[in-house]
Enzyme design. Structure first.
Site, PDB file in Angstrom:
ATOM      1  N   HIS A  48       0.816  -1.208   0.000  1.00 51.60           N
ATOM      2  CA  HIS A  48       0.000   0.000   0.000  1.00 51.60           C
ATOM      3  C   HIS A  48       0.852   1.262   0.000  1.00 51.60           C
ATOM      4  O   HIS A  48       0.494   2.263  -0.626  1.00 51.60           O
ATOM      5  CB  HIS A  48      -0.916  -0.011   1.223  1.00 51.60           C
ATOM      6  CG  HIS A  48      -1.985   1.039   1.195  1.00 51.60           C
ATOM      7  ND1 HIS A  48      -3.080   0.973   0.362  1.00 51.60           N
ATOM      8  CD2 HIS A  48      -2.116   2.197   1.887  1.00 51.60           C
ATOM      9  CE1 HIS A  48      -3.846   2.040   0.551  1.00 51.60           C
ATOM     10  NE2 HIS A  48      -3.286   2.793   1.465  1.00 51.60           N
ATOM     11  N   HIS A  95     -10.214   2.712  -0.991  1.00 46.64           N
ATOM     12  CA  HIS A  95     -10.402   2.338   0.416  1.00 46.64           C
ATOM     13  C   HIS A  95     -11.219   1.057   0.439  1.00 46.64           C
ATOM     14  O   HIS A  95     -12.269   0.964   1.085  1.00 46.64           O
ATOM     15  CB  HIS A  95     -11.080   3.470   1.197  1.00 46.64           C
ATOM     16  CG  HIS A  95     -10.325   3.835   2.438  1.00 46.64           C
ATOM     17  ND1 HIS A  95     -10.934   4.116   3.636  1.00 46.64           N
ATOM     18  CD2 HIS A  95      -8.991   3.954   2.671  1.00 46.64           C
ATOM     19  CE1 HIS A  95     -10.018   4.395   4.550  1.00 46.64           C
ATOM     20  NE2 HIS A  95      -8.832   4.309   3.990  1.00 46.64           N
TER      21      HIS A  95
END
Length: 742
Positions: A48, A95
């Site tokens: 990430h 998200h």
């Protein structure tokens, strides 16, 4: 203070580091790391934050040129010049995993995070968009996720005061256990009022501003870098909790300190919290930081250095102020009832040194943790997926042509991917700040730029089914269609941001999809001269049943030079001439018709010629600027018949149409429902129609007069004849009915 565990290779593995990566940490430090240091490396080297499995391929995309003011990845968001001393900051991020676990807060904090990326650039957010993917809408769990996500997006955006003006929502079984929630934000800033995410100048104070730090979101970046599994519910503490009212205050205070030129740099504390912002800002400025975590405002007792550094509590920024300006920064933030606390200073040694409870908890080279520095870079094995042999073996002649085209059209209009999305966007404030010229429901949204004659056109787009069937062509189509949507409303495509949602990169078939999709995206961006300003890669979008469709979402930014060029999608009046720009082709591959009516996901992605697509953009934009085009709507999901139907009822007033398509040697279902690209339905007055068609032919673009507007029915050849009321009723309310059934 808590005692830290003794670091071992087993603990490193538990935190997500491979044995090779743990050895890299030992080599960088020349010793065994402390537990706090290991935690810093684990989050910063997660997929990430580090993009370790994607950056090598991402760097092959066109990342500079055109109107870009900063290169891709250089700042928190892309920055594009729009003239008159103004620039647009825009970016999209995912998200996904948090939204799968806690849909309301996962989606809400996704919106909050992307807004902070915009205003840390010095830009005031003027619009938000979203791109959502879910499983079967009749499934109770999916209904829960959809309602939570939509509510979270609406709550945060509405309370913050930014209009949510565009987006998309798709449903497919591949997303059943792993929804995708991608949020995009757009802001405007003057060239001389931009800010940078950097730290330099020995002795300059480092300040934390905004909210207090808690234990929410710890290891959120690591959580986003693994597959979802049956025990993912236990990861609920990794989902942050947002407060849009605090973020609104943070916006105003942040813009104020930037306008007054009080700071060197500023960065949002998003993924990996203080660790990420301190290391990235230091590495960019070729400096270091000395931080005392005892000074950090916390809202929970007994927080360790590890917890404070890795917390992803929302609505916080790290600011490097110019020495001597600390009091003024504090004064501004106090005025907005926010913390502004000096927690350290900039150093020249390149190290991030962290103190807690009178002890040194971490001393790490800033550059060793970040993308482009010491973070590992991998290029994984690729293998063409075996399923492509099956899907590409599909032959249209193997299925019958329906006899009742009216029934098929109504079926498509009510299908979840085509049905009206009013239930979604009516929960959003689409017009706050009064700059929305075209809102949800059309080809692209349009936002007026105050005190100018300009406007921005924004769009998110991706047909993931196409990418599944042909990753390279499908990704190129995503760029082409988003650009086409922007052109249809009168905009010139300028640049894109992207959110690349894929499965586990360690699976060769997934990495093949990813690398091929990036190649197709790059090809299209070069043809359209729309460089990639940055964005987000989201891997590990899998559940126990497999990976999601490869979904490279494109966020397209366009510029409308004059407000008079804004073009609606719907028919505007009776007795206008309807023109088809582009060519119908004999294919139903990858279409919504094939999937909905026949239950088949097969064939290749639809036809696309990038040069032809660019030609279409040029011809259409020329005539829009000349004032000849009254409406424009691109042919996409559902094909020509669905596009014509939408033109009849998506406007403020409804207008029927009588259409006579020229005789062609095409299957009727391909003619009406095929999704070949590079086609647009436009309307003109009778006076302008010949000029538009003649100019298109002269440029080498197919164009044909196919009918006229008027009446209260849609009639296409002798095959489709329905009232506008009937087709509108099929389209509106269908999605809400699906989501409300249990």
């Amino acid at each position: 203070m808590q005692n830290e565990p003794v670091v071992t290779p087993d603990i490193a593995r538990e935190l997500g580091l491979s044995d090779e990566e743990y050895q890299m940490v030992l080599d960088f430090l020349g010793r065994t790391p402390t537990y706090t240091e290991l935690g810093m490396y684990s989050v910063m080297w997660s997929e990430h934050c580090s993009y370790k499995n994607s950056i090598a391929i991402i760097k092959t995309l066109p990342r500079s040129g055109g109107r870009l003011l900063v290169g891709a990845g250089e700042e928190n968001a892309g920055l594009v010049d729009i003239g008159e001393g103004l620039a647009v900051a825009f970016k999209i991020e995912s998200h996904n995993h948090p939204s799968a676990i806690e849909p309301f807060q996962g989606a809400a904090t996704g919106v909050g995070g992307i807004l902070r990326d915009i205003f840390t650039m010095g830009a005031r957010p003027v619009a938000a968009c979203d791109s959502l993917r879910f499983g079967d809408p009749s499934n109770p769990r999916v209904q829960y996720l959809v309602k939570g996500v939509v509510s979270g997006i609406g709550h945060y955006g509405n309370c913050f005061g930014v209009p949510t003006v565009a987006g998309e929502i798709y449903f497919d079984s591949s997303y059943q256990g792993n929804p995708l929630v991608n949020a995009m934000a757009v802001g405007i800033v003057k060239h001389d009022q931009t800010a940078s995410a950097t730290a330099y100048g020995e002795g300059n104070p480092v300040m934390i501003v905004g909210s207090s730090t808690g234990r929410d979101g710890i290891h959120g970046a690591t959580f986003a870098s693994v597959d979802l599994s049956a025990d993912s519910e236990s990861k609920r503490p990794s989902v942050q909790v947002g407060d849009p009212f605090t973020e609104k205050l943070l916006l105003e205070a942040t813009l104020e300190i930037i306008r007054e030129d009080l700071i060197i740099g500023i960065q949002d504390m998003g993924a990996a919290g203080i660790t990420c912002s301190s290391c990235e800002m230091s590495a960019k400025g070729k400096s270091g930081m000395n931080l005392d975590l005892d000074l950090v405002p916390v809202r929970e007792e007994g927080m360790s250095a590890y917890e404070i550094l890795l917390s992803e509590s929302q609505e916080r920024m790290l600011v490097v102020a110019k020495q001597g300006n600390e009091d003024r920064v504090r004064e501004i933030f106090n005025k907005w009832d926010l913390h502004a606390v000096t927690v350290g200073h900039v150093t020249s040694d390149g190290m991030v040194t962290v103190h807690r409870g009178g002890e040194i908890k971490a001393v790490v080279p800033a550059d060793s943790l970040v993308l482009g520095g010491g973070a590992p870079v991998y290029r994984r094995e690729t293998r063409r997926p075996e399923y492509l042999d099956t899907t590409q073996a599909f032959r249209p002649e193997s299925i019958p042509i329906p006899k009742d085209m009216n029934r098929v059209l109504l079926e498509l209009l009510a299908s979840p991917n085509i049905a009206g999305k009013q239930w979604v966007y009516e929960q959003y404030d689409t017009s706050v700040r009064t700059n929305t010229a075209l809102g949800p429901g059309g080809d692209a949204a349009v936002i007026r730029v105050k005190e100018t004659r300009k406007a921005l056109a924004v769009k998110t787009d991706c047909n993931a089914r196409y990418v599944y069937l042909n990753p390279r062509k499908g990704a190129a189509i995503a760029v082409a269609e988003s650009a086409r949507n922007v052109v249809c409303v009168g905009g010139e495509p300028l640049a894109i941001t992207n959110c690349l949602n894929f499965g586990n990169p360690y699976k060769p078939e997934v990495y093949y999809q990813f690398s091929e999709a990036c190649a197709g995206m790059g090809e299209a961006c070069r043809v359209f001269e729309t460089p990639v300003t940055g964005g987000n890669v989201s891997f590990y979008n899998e559940n126990p049943n497999g990976a999601v469709f490869p979904t490279p979402v494109i966020g397209m930014l366009g510029l409308i030079a004059d407000l008079e060029h804004i073009t609606p999608s719907a028919f505007q009046s009776d007795n206008d001439v309807i023109i088809l720009l582009g060519e119908n082709r004999n294919e139903i591959n990858g279409s919504e018709y094939l999937a909905t009516h026949h239950g088949i996901t097969g064939g290749d992605a639809p036809y696309l010629d990038l040069k032809e697509e660019r030609l279409l953009h040029g011809v259409l934009l020329k005539h829009i600027r000349a004032g000849r085009i009254r409406s424009a709507h691109d042919v996409s999901d559902g094909g020509l018949a669905v596009t014509l139907a939408e033109c009849c009822f998506i406007g403020e007033s409804r207008h029927g149409a009588t259409v006579e398509l020229p005789p062609e040697k095409l299957r009727k279902d391909a003619l009406y429902f095929g999704e070949s690209q590079s086609r647009v339905i436009v309307t003109c007055t009778a006076t302008d129609a010949d000029a538009v068609i003649t100019a298109a032919h002269a440029a080498g673009l197919a164009a044909a007069r196919i009918g006229k507007t008027g009446g209260d029915r849609l009639s296409i050849n002798e095959d489709i004849d329905l009232s506008v009321t009937e087709i509108s009723h099929a389209h509106s309310g269908a999605l809400e009915q699906l989501l409300e059934q249990s």
